[in-house]
Design an enzyme around this catalytic site. Structure first.
Site, mmCIF file in Angstrom:
data_model
loop_
_atom_site.group_PDB
_atom_site.id
_atom_site.type_symbol
_atom_site.label_atom_id
_atom_site.label_comp_id
_atom_site.label_asym_id
_atom_site.label_seq_id
_atom_site.Cartn_x
_atom_site.Cartn_y
_atom_site.Cartn_z
ATOM 1 N N ARG A 260 41.515 46.090 32.016
ATOM 2 C CA ARG A 260 42.824 46.640 31.646
ATOM 3 C C ARG A 260 42.727 47.116 30.206
ATOM 4 N NH1 ARG A 260 43.691 46.889 36.237
ATOM 5 N NH2 ARG A 260 45.402 46.015 37.469
ATOM 6 N N GLU A 289 48.364 53.877 29.290
ATOM 7 C CA GLU A 289 48.140 54.921 30.279
ATOM 8 C C GLU A 289 49.455 55.631 30.568
ATOM 9 O OE1 GLU A 289 45.915 53.357 33.641
ATOM 10 O OE2 GLU A 289 44.601 52.294 32.278
ATOM 11 N N HIS A 307 41.252 55.582 35.302
ATOM 12 C CA HIS A 307 41.532 54.375 36.093
ATOM 13 C C HIS A 307 41.165 54.552 37.576
ATOM 14 C CE1 HIS A 307 44.264 50.538 36.032
ATOM 15 N NE2 HIS A 307 43.251 50.404 36.875
HETATM 16 C C1 GLV Z 1 43.210 48.147 39.686
HETATM 17 O O1 GLV Z 1 43.198 48.352 38.506
HETATM 18 C C2 GLV Z 1 43.409 46.858 40.251
HETATM 19 O O2 GLV Z 1 43.773 45.913 39.537
HETATM 20 O O3 GLV Z 1 43.238 46.731 41.463
#
Ligand code: GLV
Ligand code: GLV
Length: 355
Positions: A260, A289, A307
């Site tokens: 993250r 983001e 992402h």
């Molecule tokens: C994506 O970022 C997830 O946490 O699945």
């Protein structure tokens, strides 16, 4: 259908829809032409009657939404993601709403993207691609896009859960890297794997690979040549990589983040990239983001992707299916997900607690 289940986004595949419909649910998918839904958009979607919602990591599932869902008779929410830092599980609990996530199906896909970013950064793939398309290639040169050899170097993994361990195995086995990892839990399986592979290499007359469980995160930052971040985002991991910790890393190190964004102080990272042109990063996630901190987009020593770590067809269909099953199980009355401690019951499945 007897139950009304809402998905805030169209999701890949049809299996998840069929599962719900076959079990008596009416499925409503939001088709609003905007990428990020607001809390108000989602309240409208929930409406007067809604039994369960499948939501996305871009949505803020807190008090307001769980209260609205509860008023509509809702019992279940599933994030279509393994990470659930966007969900206030305590608030959900207060309203008796069960929360699910989608672990497992994205482990290898995410680890493969971390490996891709590692290689892209090490071998300067994106820079070289731009150079080629820009018509700048005039012929082979000894100095052209010289990068890092991974073999024999040390890969550092911070957070050796499912994804971190899968990534570690890929880098150790695929590129014969030594491993140093930091996690509160010991990953005996991972250690055994590296030991066995080291013995195999030795038996074949090659330099064996080694592993080390670091006693601090700083130890990993100081010693590793390539570092990949795989922690859960919470209060303890916010800005885990800050200015001071960046300064501990080798000048030519590579840093990869598929966890993250807020795990890294991104503004500090931009400064570090500017001051250390041989330092490289591969980023799948960003602090705010969809934005990047000023200057990041100009840095040639950064590889950035939007992402997409879990973005393989198999995985995304699997995530949708798991999310549907989470909601279905609860809506049908199976008491599977109503305990907040059962969110992500498989976290650290490869690890055993420290002695
Ligand atoms: C994506 O970022 C997830 O946490 O699945
Ligand atoms: C998350 O699923 C992790 O294993 O790190």
């Amino acid at each position: 259908g007897k139950y009304r289940v809402v998905s805030t986004k169209p999701m890949p595949g049809t299996r998840w829809i069929n599962l719900l419909v076959d079990q008596g649910c009416r499925v409503e998918i939001c088709h609003l032409k905007k990428t990020i839904l607001s809390v108000e958009d989602i309240i409208d979607l929930i409406g007067d009657k809604c039994d369960g919602v499948i939501g996305q990591l871009t949505e803020d599932w807190g008090e307001t939404l769980f209260s609205a869902l509860s008023k509509a008779g809702g019992k279940a929410f599933s994030n279509m993601a393994v990470g659930y830092n966007n969900v206030d599980v305590e608030a959900a609990n207060k309203y008796g709403i069960a929360v699910g996530n989608t672990p497992g199906v994205l482990t290898e896909t995410t680890a493969e993207l971390a490996a891709s970013l590692s290689l892209a950064a090490a071998r300067r793939i994106v820079e070289a691609d731009e150079f080629m398309r820009g018509g700048l290639y005039e012929g082979w040169l000894p100095h052209l896009f010289v990068g890092n050899l991974l073999k024999g170097q040390t890969v550092g993994v911070i957070g050796a859960g499912r994804i971190g361990s899968a990534y570690a195995r890929m880098m150790v086995e695929g590129f014969k890297m030594n491993l140093i990892y930091f996690d509160l839990y010991q990953s005996t399986r991972l250690e055994k794997f590296v030991t066995a592979y080291g013995q195999f290499l030795k038996a074949n007359g090659e330099q064996p690979v080694t592993w080390k469980r670091a006693s601090s995160m700083e130890e990993v930052l100081r010693e590793a040549d390539l570092i990949s971040l795989h922690p859960v985002l919470d209060k303890t991991t916010y800005h885990l990589v800050n200015k001071e910790r960046l300064a501990m890393m080798k000048k030519e190190a590579i840093l990869v983040n598929c966890s993250r964004g807020p795990v890294i102080d991104e503004a500090a990272l931009v400064d570090h990239l500017r001051e250390n042109p041989m330092f490289r990063v591969g980023l799948d996630v960003f602090e705010e983001e969809p934005f990047m901190k000023p200057g990041l987009a100009d840095m040639k020593n950064a590889v950035v992707v939007p992402h997409i770590a879990s973005a393989s067809k198999w995985t995304r269909e699997g995530m949708a299916t798991l999310a549907a099953l989470n909601v279905l199980g609860r809506v049908k009355g199976y008491p599977i997900w109503n305990d907040p401690n059962r969110v992500d019951p498989f976290l650290n499945e490869n690890a055993s607690p420290p002695n």
